[in-house]
Write a protein that holds these residues in place. Structure first.
Motif, PDB file in Angstrom:
ATOM      1  N   GLU A  59       0.832  -1.203   0.000  1.00 40.09           N
ATOM      2  CA  GLU A  59       0.000   0.000   0.000  1.00 40.09           C
ATOM      3  C   GLU A  59       0.869   1.257   0.000  1.00 40.09           C
ATOM      4  O   GLU A  59       0.582   2.223  -0.713  1.00 40.09           O
ATOM      5  N   ALA A  60       1.932   1.250   0.831  1.00 41.06           N
ATOM      6  CA  ALA A  60       2.803   2.432   0.884  1.00 41.06           C
ATOM      7  C   ALA A  60       3.522   2.659  -0.441  1.00 41.06           C
ATOM      8  O   ALA A  60       3.633   3.787  -0.928  1.00 41.06           O
ATOM      9  N   LEU A  61       3.995   1.570  -1.058  1.00 40.53           N
ATOM     10  CA  LEU A  61       4.749   1.684  -2.303  1.00 40.53           C
ATOM     11  C   LEU A  61       3.858   1.964  -3.509  1.00 40.53           C
ATOM     12  O   LEU A  61       4.352   2.240  -4.602  1.00 40.53           O
ATOM     13  N   ALA A  62       2.518   1.888  -3.311  1.00 37.72           N
ATOM     14  CA  ALA A  62       1.597   2.236  -4.398  1.00 37.72           C
ATOM     15  C   ALA A  62       1.445   3.749  -4.551  1.00 37.72           C
ATOM     16  O   ALA A  62       0.825   4.221  -5.502  1.00 37.72           O
ATOM     17  N   PHE A  70       6.430   6.895  -5.851  1.00 32.26           N
ATOM     18  CA  PHE A  70       7.365   5.858  -6.260  1.00 32.26           C
ATOM     19  C   PHE A  70       7.015   5.367  -7.662  1.00 32.26           C
ATOM     20  O   PHE A  70       5.846   5.248  -8.011  1.00 32.26           O
ATOM     21  N   ASP A  71       8.022   5.073  -8.444  1.00 32.25           N
ATOM     22  CA  ASP A  71       7.826   4.591  -9.809  1.00 32.25           C
ATOM     23  C   ASP A  71       7.847   3.064  -9.834  1.00 32.25           C
ATOM     24  O   ASP A  71       8.662   2.428  -9.162  1.00 32.25           O
ATOM     25  N   GLY A  72       6.960   2.474 -10.652  1.00 34.21           N
ATOM     26  CA  GLY A  72       6.985   1.036 -10.875  1.00 34.21           C
ATOM     27  C   GLY A  72       6.479   0.237  -9.690  1.00 34.21           C
ATOM     28  O   GLY A  72       6.229   0.758  -8.601  1.00 34.21           O
ATOM     29  N   VAL A  89       7.018   1.784   6.489  1.00 31.31           N
ATOM     30  CA  VAL A  89       5.566   1.987   6.482  1.00 31.31           C
ATOM     31  C   VAL A  89       5.194   3.143   7.401  1.00 31.31           C
ATOM     32  O   VAL A  89       4.380   4.012   7.044  1.00 31.31           O
ATOM     33  N   ALA A  90       5.788   3.182   8.598  1.00 34.58           N
ATOM     34  CA  ALA A  90       5.495   4.270   9.535  1.00 34.58           C
ATOM     35  C   ALA A  90       5.956   5.617   8.983  1.00 34.58           C
ATOM     36  O   ALA A  90       5.273   6.634   9.137  1.00 34.58           O
ATOM     37  N   LEU A  91       7.124   5.636   8.314  1.00 36.19           N
ATOM     38  CA  LEU A  91       7.643   6.874   7.734  1.00 36.19           C
ATOM     39  C   LEU A  91       6.724   7.379   6.626  1.00 36.19           C
ATOM     40  O   LEU A  91       6.453   8.581   6.525  1.00 36.19           O
ATOM     41  N   HIS A  92       6.228   6.455   5.790  1.00 31.39           N
ATOM     42  CA  HIS A  92       5.332   6.880   4.716  1.00 31.39           C
ATOM     43  C   HIS A  92       4.023   7.419   5.286  1.00 31.39           C
ATOM     44  O   HIS A  92       3.483   8.413   4.793  1.00 31.39           O
ATOM     45  N   ALA A  93       3.502   6.779   6.338  1.00 29.62           N
ATOM     46  CA  ALA A  93       2.277   7.272   6.964  1.00 29.62           C
ATOM     47  C   ALA A  93       2.492   8.668   7.538  1.00 29.62           C
ATOM     48  O   ALA A  93       1.632   9.553   7.411  1.00 29.62           O
TER      49      ALA A  93
END
Length: 469
Positions: A81-84, A88-90, A112-116
């Motif tokens: 979910e975070a990488l979607a 981010f590319d690809g 994951v926590a950093l992206h949130a």
């Protein structure tokens, strides 16, 4: 890894396949395994490995989270979910995500926590930017803006109130999908000692707490009367639960707290009339057909759309929808997005979005496939509504509501039927608003993006009288 619990889920796999009407070869192809291997999984002769857990979560995002999964499987799903994020590319293959979760769990958890935190920071920055550029002199958010942002940061789902309303609804509805007016009236009179008066002299709903009198305007549509009863019932029966949420919100002003209390009463009323599990299950069975859902639960079109956007319970999420209401002037008067689409915080929405046409055409459903500048595609449904005033002296309210999801969930959304989702030219290119839209060739642009310098050529005139860098 030593001591790691192995997951055998043959019965769940078989139920998933049969529910979707898939042959073993079909499901095996979706998972990238052989049919004999799938047969062994369904017979519990072999356990699910992390890569398969990730593929199942990716292929069946609404079904698989309800099944048992270990911490590693959930971590891999959170990574996906975070990488979607369009940042981010690809895509990263499912087996690599599973290996990352298994071999570097601490690093994956912190990513994951950093992206949130990054997402929350971006949302708060937009809020501060809005406050600083608003018309109010001190730059502080107005009460309704503060409450709107609170609901946004809560992801439009309030778990303790939703569960309390679901429990109360179960006692009131007597086996029906939703409590009817008689059940609501009975509980107000007998359990809460409230006397009911139907009169058009006191607004849509007026409550006298000292006398215990509730007055409801009978000129409202039946579903609106029912919602007013549910609102007052929630306000009284679940007062302590709602107050606890308000006190924990830490809002700046008394007006904000009062407005949040009223908003939470509305939220709880919706959860009472459309109890979570029953509503979510029925919505999926009907592929989110709003008219059919409204008939089954006795709710209005708008109430039903709004409730669909709140189905964000952990372990039992609904389709991630965006929802908004737009008035005749193009103002967004309600908005929430569980998708990656975010609504304009300044001015109106993109004029190419179908919701604006729907305002002018009441009682007709319009459907659109739209693509945002980041390349994401959405299926959007919009309908113009007219809410009667009950009197010739007051003009009826005219507005439109819109509900939509990303195309990966199109199979769950009946309004996507008939759209060419694969065509590169079938999607309407929309933006959030002209203020932040980077599209250089839009004929509908009202003004240039705020972060670009305009370029004017006196010897050349297009539809828009300027370009930008």
């Amino acid at each position: 890894m030593a001591g790691k619990r192995r997951i055998f889920a043959g019965a769940q796999l078989r139920q998933l396949r049969e529910t979707r009407g898939l042959k073993q070869s079909d499901l095996a192809g979706l998972l990238g395994i052989s049919a004999p291997y799938l047969s062994q999984l369904e017979s519990d002769d072999r356990p699910l490995n992390p890569a398969l857990l990730e593929r199942l979560s990716q292929q069946f995002p609404l079904d698989w989270p309800d099944l048992e999964a270990d911490d590693m499987g959930r971590l891999a799903a959170s990574l996906r979910e975070a990488l979607a994020d369009p940042l981010f590319d690809g895509e990263i293959p499912a087996d690599q995500l599973a290996r990352m979760a298994e071999q570097q769990p601490l690093l994956a958890q912190r990513f994951v926590a950093l992206h949130a935190a990054y997402r929350r920071s971006g949302q708060r920055l937009e809020m501060f930017d809005e406050a600083l550029t608003a018309d109010n002199v001190d730059g502080a958010r107005l009460p309704w803006e503060e409450v709107r942002d609170w609901f946004h940061l809560a992801n439009n789902y309030v778990d303790p109130l939703d569960r309390a309303a679901e429990s109360l609804s179960r006692r009131l509805r007597r086996g029906a999908p939703s409590p009817d007016i008689a059940a609501l009236e009975s509980h107000l009179r007998n359990a809460l000692s409230i006397s009911l008066i139907y009169s058009s002299q006191s607004g849509l709903r007026t409550f006298d707490p000292e006398m215990g009198h509730l007055t409801v305007d009978p000129g409202q549509p039946t579903e609106s009367q029912r919602f007013q009863l549910a609102h007052q019932l929630a306000s009284l029966a679940l007062h302590d639960e709602i107050t606890a949420v308000v006190e924990s919100a830490r809002l700046r002003s008394a007006a904000s707290r009062q407005l949040l209390f009223a908003g939470l009463c509305n939220y709880t009323a919706g959860a009472l009339l459309m109890p979570y599990e029953e509503f979510r299950r029925t919505a999926r069975e009907l592929r989110h057909d709003i008219d059919q859902l409204a008939q089954q639960f006795g709710t209005s079109f708008e109430q039903t759309c709004h409730r669909l956007s709140t189905l964000q319970r952990d372990g039992a999420r609904g389709v991630p929808f965006f929802f908004c209401r737009v008035d005749m002037a193009g103002n967004i008067t309600k908005r929430h997005s569980a998708t990656r689409l975010q609504f304009a915080r300044f001015g109106g929405a993109c004029p190419l979005w179908i919701v604006h046409e729907a305002v002018a055409i009441p009682d007709r459903i319009l459907v659109q496939l739209a693509e945002t500048p980041d390349g994401l595609r959405y299926v959007s449904m919009a309908k113009g509504l007219v809410k009667p005033s009950g009197s010739f002296t007051r003009a009826p309210r005219r507005y439109a509501v819109a509900l939509g999801c990303e195309t990966e969930h199109a199979g769950e959304f009946i309004y996507a039927d008939g759209l060419d989702l694969a065509s590169g030219r079938s999607a309407t290119p929309i933006g959030v608003s002209c203020r932040i839209c980077p599209r250089p060739d839009c004929d509908q642009r009202a003004f240039p993006p705020s972060d670009r310098a305009i370029e004017v050529d006196p010897d050349r005139r297009g539809v828009v009288p300027y370009g930008f860098s």
